[in-house]
Enzyme design. Structure first.
Site, PDB file in Angstrom:
ATOM      1  N   CYS A  92       3.553   1.728   2.385  1.00 52.86           N
ATOM      2  CA  CYS A  92       4.218   1.579   3.578  1.00 52.86           C
ATOM      3  C   CYS A  92       5.638   1.268   3.737  1.00 52.86           C
ATOM      4  O   CYS A  92       6.175   1.719   4.631  1.00 52.86           O
ATOM      5  CB  CYS A  92       3.200   0.588   4.137  1.00 52.86           C
ATOM      6  SG  CYS A  92       3.261  -1.097   3.540  1.00 52.86           S
ATOM      7  N   CYS A 147      -0.662  -6.158  -2.259  1.00 49.70           N
ATOM      8  CA  CYS A 147      -0.961  -6.490  -1.054  1.00 49.70           C
ATOM      9  C   CYS A 147      -2.308  -6.819  -0.707  1.00 49.70           C
ATOM     10  O   CYS A 147      -2.606  -7.792   0.031  1.00 49.70           O
ATOM     11  CB  CYS A 147      -0.681  -5.229  -0.275  1.00 49.70           C
ATOM     12  SG  CYS A 147      -0.602  -5.280   1.586  1.00 49.70           S
TER      13      CYS A 147
END
Length: 354
Positions: free
Chosen positions: A198, A102
């Site tokens: 997440c 990410c």
């Protein structure tokens, strides 16, 4: 006046980073990256970094600071660059760290590209790490608060990126961050830190993998080091090296996952002693200086986020790989995790364990 893009997650760290950057005199714009849809995670949750509440919190702080604020949709990019790699890693018997991907592909590639399009001079995040310039080179260093240090997940940063990144919290302790947020009346001053991946907020990796592949991972055999069958496993994606819980195997001594064999679809179980190894090979190795060493190095190496780095000798292999031999055997060196090298508090580089 120089312009800064602030990556705002809705949490206290990025909010205080925005405040400190604006205080330094930058013209600031706040952005939240929308990274996935609820369907990508298989549930609706307010505990993730992309929830409506997080967006509302980030917008509230931006408004309080008098900053323009935008939500940028990167869901398709995230699905390919992060979730896709996460799924493929598990299907190949590895245990990935999606936060590294990410940072690499989203925050410091896509977001920095967008910042350039908006004529921003720097990108600011709430990471706990430091960037310093020394003799024309940029150094990535550990945060002052080592309990919050995030340099491990930032090892892939390039010299060009480091030149345009700011980590305002690198010199601070978390208690100071909270105090500033409270003093500024930020709505998220007491908001708890996110502990989850997440897009896997409930920890059910297998559900997310099945959702994105449309397939169920086949069952197979648990075996010992000699190939004797000990029982049945529910699919290799459910296991990682060093795992003890959830095996469902009755044995006289504790058993741990010591290896995953893709070809035979077996999970090898062994004693705790079987988990120790002194050597690893890392691929996709990135040297932060941009220069590959021409001789072995004596450095400390960290094999997972919560691992305490240990002394090792590092041999570069070509330009993309490295062999790392530890002075003392390390427990549960795991394929797919990152190994990161440190020279004191300086991050030298890192790669993916293979």
């Amino acid at each position: 006046m120089k312009k800064a893009m602030i990556a705002m997650s809705g949490g206290v760290d990025s909010s205080v980073s925005a405040y400190l950057t604006k205080k330094q005199g930058y013209d600031c714009v706040g952005v939240t990256m929308r990274l996935y849809e609820n369907a990508d995670a298989g549930l609706c949750s307010d505990r993730t970094c992309c929830s409506l509440q997080d967006v509302a919190d980030a917008r509230s702080v931006a408004f309080r600071l008098g900053m323009p604020y935008y939500v940028l949709n990167f869901t398709q990019d995230f699905r390919t660059a992060v979730i896709g790699r996460f799924v493929e890693a598990y299907l190949h018997g590895a245990t990935p760290n999606p936060c590294i991907d990410c940072n690499r592909y989203m925050k410091f590639e896509k977001l920095m590209r967008r910042a350039k399009e908006l004529d921003c001079d720097i990108v600011v995040t709430g990471h706990y790490a430091r960037v310093e310039e020394q003799d024309g080179k940029y150094l990535l260093k550990k945060a002052v608060d080592e309990t919050k240090d995030q340099s491990y997940v930032l090892y892939d940063l390039t010299q060009q990126q480091l030149a345009h990144i700011r980590f305002p919290l690198g010199e601070m302790h978390k208690t100071e961050t909270r105090k500033i947020a409270e003093e500024q009346g930020f709505i998220n001053a007491k908001k708890r830190d996110s502990q989850d991946i997440c897009f896997v907020p409930d920890g059910d990796y297998a559900k997310v993998i099945a959702l994105h592949t449309g397939e169920t991972c086949p069952q197979g055999n648990f075996v010992d080091s000699e190939g004797n069958v000990l029982g049945r496993h529910k699919g290799i994606i459910h296991y990682t090296i060093g795992q003890r819980k959830g095996l469902g195997i009755a044995a006289a001594q504790p058993l741990y996952v010591s290896a995953i064999d893709l070809q035979s679809n077996t999970v090898v179980l062994g004693s705790d002693a079987s988990l120790y190894s002194s050597k690893l090979i890392a691929e996709r190795f990135h040297w932060i200086s941009g220069e590959v060493p021409h001789e072995p190095l004596r450095l400390k190496a960290k094999i997972r986020y919560r691992h305490k780095e240990q002394w090792a000798t590092v041999w570069p292999i070509g330009t993309e790989n490295a062999e790392i031999v530890f002075d003392e055997p390390q427990r549960a060196i795991t394929k797919g995790q990152a190994v990161v090298l440190y020279d004191g508090d300086i991050v030298v580089g890192g790669g993916i364990i293979c």
